[in-house]
Write a protein that holds these residues in place. Structure first.
Motif, PDB file in Angstrom:
ATOM      1  N   LYS A 217      -7.574 -12.901 -21.641  1.00 24.83           N
ATOM      2  CA  LYS A 217      -8.632 -11.914 -21.872  1.00 24.83           C
ATOM      3  C   LYS A 217      -9.783 -12.094 -20.888  1.00 24.83           C
ATOM      4  N   ALA A 218     -10.047 -13.349 -20.507  1.00 26.02           N
ATOM      5  CA  ALA A 218     -11.093 -13.587 -19.516  1.00 26.02           C
ATOM      6  C   ALA A 218     -10.712 -12.967 -18.173  1.00 26.02           C
ATOM      7  N   ALA A 219      -9.435 -13.082 -17.811  1.00 28.57           N
ATOM      8  CA  ALA A 219      -8.977 -12.507 -16.543  1.00 28.57           C
ATOM      9  C   ALA A 219      -9.089 -10.987 -16.563  1.00 28.57           C
ATOM     10  N   LEU A 220      -8.742 -10.375 -17.693  1.00 31.71           N
ATOM     11  CA  LEU A 220      -8.797  -8.914 -17.791  1.00 31.71           C
ATOM     12  C   LEU A 220     -10.226  -8.399 -17.889  1.00 31.71           C
ATOM     13  N   GLY A 221     -11.112  -9.226 -18.411  1.00 31.42           N
ATOM     14  CA  GLY A 221     -12.498  -8.797 -18.589  1.00 31.42           C
ATOM     15  C   GLY A 221     -13.450  -9.240 -17.499  1.00 31.42           C
ATOM     16  N   ALA A 222     -12.951  -9.886 -16.469  1.00 34.51           N
ATOM     17  CA  ALA A 222     -13.815 -10.424 -15.421  1.00 34.51           C
ATOM     18  C   ALA A 222     -14.521  -9.312 -14.649  1.00 34.51           C
ATOM     19  N   THR A 223     -15.775  -9.531 -14.318  1.00 36.61           N
ATOM     20  CA  THR A 223     -16.509  -8.559 -13.497  1.00 36.61           C
ATOM     21  C   THR A 223     -16.102  -8.661 -12.030  1.00 36.61           C
ATOM     22  N   GLU A 224     -15.606  -9.813 -11.618  1.00 38.97           N
ATOM     23  CA  GLU A 224     -15.092  -9.991 -10.260  1.00 38.97           C
ATOM     24  C   GLU A 224     -13.766  -9.252 -10.142  1.00 38.97           C
ATOM     25  N   THR A 225     -13.692  -8.301  -9.234  1.00 38.94           N
ATOM     26  CA  THR A 225     -12.465  -7.505  -9.085  1.00 38.94           C
ATOM     27  C   THR A 225     -11.610  -7.942  -7.900  1.00 38.94           C
ATOM     28  N   ASP A 226     -12.135  -8.835  -7.065  1.00 38.56           N
ATOM     29  CA  ASP A 226     -11.369  -9.360  -5.929  1.00 38.56           C
ATOM     30  C   ASP A 226     -10.544 -10.550  -6.418  1.00 38.56           C
ATOM     31  N   SER A 227      -9.238 -10.377  -6.490  1.00 35.24           N
ATOM     32  CA  SER A 227      -8.391 -11.419  -7.061  1.00 35.24           C
ATOM     33  C   SER A 227      -8.312 -12.660  -6.177  1.00 35.24           C
ATOM     34  N   VAL A 228      -8.477 -12.507  -4.867  1.00 36.23           N
ATOM     35  CA  VAL A 228      -8.501 -13.681  -3.991  1.00 36.23           C
ATOM     36  C   VAL A 228      -9.694 -14.556  -4.355  1.00 36.23           C
ATOM     37  N   SER A 229     -10.839 -13.929  -4.569  1.00 37.06           N
ATOM     38  CA  SER A 229     -12.030 -14.676  -4.993  1.00 37.06           C
ATOM     39  C   SER A 229     -11.867 -15.207  -6.410  1.00 37.06           C
ATOM     40  N   TYR A 230     -11.252 -14.414  -7.291  1.00 39.70           N
ATOM     41  CA  TYR A 230     -11.088 -14.847  -8.673  1.00 39.70           C
ATOM     42  C   TYR A 230     -10.182 -16.067  -8.769  1.00 39.70           C
ATOM     43  N   GLU A 262       0.694  -8.169  -1.696  1.00 40.11           N
ATOM     44  CA  GLU A 262      -0.151  -8.671  -0.611  1.00 40.11           C
ATOM     45  C   GLU A 262      -1.313  -9.498  -1.172  1.00 40.11           C
ATOM     46  N   THR A 263      -1.977  -8.971  -2.188  1.00 40.15           N
ATOM     47  CA  THR A 263      -3.104  -9.686  -2.793  1.00 40.15           C
ATOM     48  C   THR A 263      -2.660 -11.021  -3.366  1.00 40.15           C
ATOM     49  N   ASN A 264      -1.532 -11.031  -4.012  1.00 39.14           N
ATOM     50  CA  ASN A 264      -1.009 -12.270  -4.578  1.00 39.14           C
ATOM     51  C   ASN A 264      -0.797 -13.332  -3.503  1.00 39.14           C
ATOM     52  N   ILE A 265      -0.239 -12.953  -2.373  1.00 38.51           N
ATOM     53  CA  ILE A 265      -0.021 -13.922  -1.299  1.00 38.51           C
ATOM     54  C   ILE A 265      -1.355 -14.368  -0.706  1.00 38.51           C
ATOM     55  N   LEU A 266      -2.266 -13.431  -0.521  1.00 40.40           N
ATOM     56  CA  LEU A 266      -3.590 -13.762   0.010  1.00 40.40           C
ATOM     57  C   LEU A 266      -4.357 -14.705  -0.905  1.00 40.40           C
ATOM     58  N   ALA A 267      -4.053 -14.666  -2.217  1.00 36.16           N
ATOM     59  CA  ALA A 267      -4.723 -15.553  -3.174  1.00 36.16           C
ATOM     60  C   ALA A 267      -4.280 -16.997  -3.041  1.00 36.16           C
ATOM     61  N   GLY A 268      -3.181 -17.243  -2.342  1.00 37.29           N
ATOM     62  CA  GLY A 268      -2.790 -18.601  -1.978  1.00 37.29           C
ATOM     63  C   GLY A 268      -2.148 -19.402  -3.085  1.00 37.29           C
ATOM     64  N   GLY A 269      -1.844 -20.639  -2.754  1.00 38.69           N
ATOM     65  CA  GLY A 269      -1.244 -21.558  -3.719  1.00 38.69           C
ATOM     66  C   GLY A 269       0.171 -21.157  -4.089  1.00 38.69           C
ATOM     67  N   ASP A 270       0.455 -21.180  -5.384  1.00 39.86           N
ATOM     68  CA  ASP A 270       1.821 -20.896  -5.840  1.00 39.86           C
ATOM     69  C   ASP A 270       2.036 -19.393  -5.975  1.00 39.86           C
ATOM     70  N   SER A 271       1.940 -18.703  -4.872  1.00 40.79           N
ATOM     71  CA  SER A 271       2.108 -17.252  -4.872  1.00 40.79           C
ATOM     72  C   SER A 271       3.514 -16.857  -5.292  1.00 40.79           C
ATOM     73  N   ALA A 272       4.510 -17.621  -4.898  1.00 38.71           N
ATOM     74  CA  ALA A 272       5.890 -17.285  -5.267  1.00 38.71           C
ATOM     75  C   ALA A 272       6.092 -17.390  -6.772  1.00 38.71           C
ATOM     76  N   GLY A 273       5.480 -18.385  -7.403  1.00 39.53           N
ATOM     77  CA  GLY A 273       5.601 -18.521  -8.850  1.00 39.53           C
ATOM     78  C   GLY A 273       5.033 -17.324  -9.584  1.00 39.53           C
TER      79      GLY A 273
END
Length: 319
Positions: A217-230, A262-273
């Motif tokens: 719910k925190a992820a869905l309600g976050a005011t930050e909309t840039d997932s790379v930053s989130y 694309e956003t998922n990969i840009l967010a880094g880490g375990d993007s494949a997971g």
């Protein structure tokens, strides 16, 4: 579009998203990813496997033995489950699946690539005949990788939830893994049945186990909309409590399959997971739509793509 076609697109979406993430998987430095993406015509998807991209920054180059267009170990798990279900009339036969798992991922097996913790522990348990279940106590994203195949094989039957739990525990015998696995299964089932994505995300979060509900719910309600930053808020690593909320945030704040992957990969880490969840959900919603769906150019970059599509259609019952 028929529900059979939606399921076939969902499976294909999961596979393509996984293969797309191979080249930058487990690179945690988002600035490095950004620079590499600029070199690759502003796309993070299907970046060629290049060891130097991983040097001098937080990263782990796990896929030296893979080739561009192949799956990570996550996609390999999903493909193994799909092939098992096709070989057994869409029924999960756990003993036979465990044998196939060992034959594929074990020493001398058909898979040549990185072996993660739950896979390694599961292979040890199978070798020692610890089979009920064969999984280890692990709360990481491999728990989700096989769910789409089992969910679609059992459809609306009373056995579906039991079989989803069984396939999770075959590698991840962990209560948090089961809880997050049920969230993924619920979300995917909702969108396959035509529910709007934002409604499905909210309902899946509402239906989650109380111990994990807050993060979703925190992820869905976050005011930050840039997932790379989130990703700085959730983290970018392999644990489900990190990867699933970040996946929810990406799904909420992107407009197409391409944008989300694309956003998922840009967010880094375990993007494949994360890619199995994201790709399966958006493959189901957008299919092969020219604007929002799985790009044909990406499908063509996946090895053995024609046979893979045939297998997805066969499991989904789509001719």
């Amino acid at each position: 579009m028929s529900q059979h076609a939606v399921k076939a697109h969902s499976l294909l979406g999961a596979f393509v998203a996984d293969a797309a993430s191979l080249g930058l998987h487990w690179l945690y430095d988002v600035e490095r990813i950004h620079h590499v993406t600029q070199e690759q015509h502003d796309s993070a998807a299907f970046v060629p496997l290049t060891p130097s991209y991983f040097e001098g920054v937080p990263a782990y180059f796990a896929h030296a033995n893979r080739q561009d267009g192949q799956f990570t170990q996550y996609g390999e798990n999903l493909h193994l489950a799909l092939q098992h279900l096709l070989a057994h009339d869409k029924h999960l036969k756990m003993e036979e699946f465990q044998q196939a798992f060992a034959a594929h991922f074990g020493a001398g097996g058909t898979y040549n690539g990185y072996i993660d913790r739950p896979t390694r522990g599961t292979l040890e348990n199978i070798a020692n005949e610890k089979l009920t279940p064969s999984g280890v106590d692990d709360d990481q994203l491999p728990a989700l990788s096989k769910i789409p195949a089992v969910l679609f094989a059992y459809d609306q039957s009373d056995q579906m939830q039991d079989q989803v739990e069984a396939i999770i525990r075959s590698t991840n015998n962990n209560e948090e893994s089961v809880a997050y696995g049920f969230v993924f299964a619920d979300l995917l089932d909702r969108v396959v049945n035509g529910e709007e994505l934002q409604d499905a995300l909210a309902a899946a979060a509402d239906g989650a186990h109380p111990d994990i509900q807050g993060k979703l719910k925190a992820a869905l309600g976050a005011t930050e909309t840039d997932s790379v930053s989130y990703g700085e808020t959730t983290g970018r690593a392999c644990h489900l409590e990190i990867g699933v909320p970040l996946s929810f945030h990406i799904l909420k704040n992107t407009a197409s399959y391409r944008d989300a992957v694309e956003t998922n990969i840009l967010a880094g880490g375990d993007s494949a997971g994360r890619s199995i969840l994201i790709g399966a959900v958006l493959g189901a919603i957008h299919g092969l739509d020219a604007d929002k769906g799985i790009p044909l150019s990406w499908i063509l970059k996946v090895q053995n793509n024609a046979h893979l599509w045939q297998e997805c259609c066969e499991l989904a019952g789509h001719s």
